[in-house]
Motif scaffolding. Structure first.
Motif, short mmCIF file in Angstrom:
data_model
loop_
_atom_site.label_atom_id
_atom_site.label_comp_id
_atom_site.label_asym_id
_atom_site.label_seq_id
_atom_site.Cartn_x
_atom_site.Cartn_y
_atom_site.Cartn_z
N THR A 48 0.84 -1.19 0.00
CA THR A 48 0.00 0.00 0.00
C THR A 48 0.88 1.24 0.00
N ALA A 49 0.65 2.13 -0.97
CA ALA A 49 1.44 3.36 -1.05
C ALA A 49 1.20 4.23 0.18
N VAL A 50 2.27 4.80 0.70
CA VAL A 50 2.19 5.68 1.86
C VAL A 50 2.80 7.04 1.50
N PRO A 51 2.39 8.12 2.21
CA PRO A 51 2.95 9.44 1.91
C PRO A 51 4.47 9.41 1.97
N THR A 52 5.10 9.90 0.91
CA THR A 52 6.55 9.82 0.75
C THR A 52 7.13 11.21 0.59
N THR A 53 8.21 11.50 1.32
CA THR A 53 8.91 12.77 1.20
C THR A 53 10.25 12.55 0.50
N PHE A 54 10.44 13.27 -0.61
CA PHE A 54 11.70 13.19 -1.36
C PHE A 54 12.70 14.14 -0.71
N VAL A 55 13.84 13.61 -0.27
CA VAL A 55 14.90 14.43 0.29
C VAL A 55 15.94 14.73 -0.78
#
Length: 215
Positions: free
Chosen positions: A38-45
């Motif tokens: 299941t896709a979860v909120p992702t933050t690109f650093v």
């Protein structure tokens, strides 16, 4: 093509919020991370680092959860799954005795709950004390007199050892205060308008957090 080389931490406590840092190569600003599919909120650093924030409701099943990173198309690919351990958290459901009198000497308490292991430690107000493992649901701890110096509500917790150093929610243990009795005051007279006065109160039942009142 994204690749995952590490996940920190590599374990998360069951039914708790958690933030994970995923390191690797080939990450993009629109990369997405999936937790058990299941896709979860992702933050690109940056191209080598992503972070995700999991809610307690997403971390319910014990054992190895699977993390993948996907770069959307065209030409996008998904990494092979990487395991993250979901480990149990100790709980405290009862403490015996159910209260302790302030000023008591060294006292043995029995803590009942779940998910205890060899090396679990009982803590009173975040201070750890010598603990004996009895079973996965019971611990015995010897608490010194210093822990009962004053009346209050003490917080009892259990911490499991590394590599999964989870801490239980706190359980309230009343430390009952004695009734103070005032038997003498010295001096009995103070001078009006004086710059100050020191008065000694004697009696019984005084504690480290006792306070005196004037008028």
């Amino acid at each position: 093509t994204p690749k995952v080389s590490g996940i920190s931490p590599d374990g998360v406590p069951q039914a708790h919020d958690a933030t994970l840092t995923i390191t690797g190569t080939g990450f993009e600003s629109n990369s997405t991370v999936s937790w058990n599919g299941t896709a979860v909120p992702t933050t690109f650093v940056n191209s080598t680092t992503l972070t995700i924030a999991l809610t307690a409701s997403q971390v319910q099943s014990l054992g190895n959860a699977q993390i993948t990173v996907n770069n959307p198309g065209p030409g996008g690919t998904t990494t092979e799954p990487v395991a993250v351990l979901v480990y149990p958290v100790p709980t405290v459901t009862a403490v015996s005795p159910t209260s302790v009198a302030a000023g008591s000497g060294s006292t043995q308490i029995v803590v009942t709950g779940a998910n205890y292991v060899q090396g679990s430690v009982v803590q009173i107000d975040a201070t750890a004390y010598p603990t004996t493992y009895t079973s996965a649901t019971s611990l015995t701890a010897q608490i010194p007199a210093s822990a009962w110096a004053a009346g209050r509500t003490a917080n009892v917790t259990v911490q499991n050892p590394d590599p999964e150093p989870a801490v239980s929610l706190s359980f309230s243990l009343p430390v009952t205060a004695p009734t103070p009795v005032l038997s003498a005051i010295t001096p009995l007279i103070v001078v009006q308008g004086a710059s100050g006065a020191t008065i000694t109160l004697t009696g019984t039942g005084f504690e480290a957090n006792s306070s005196a009142q004037w008028n």
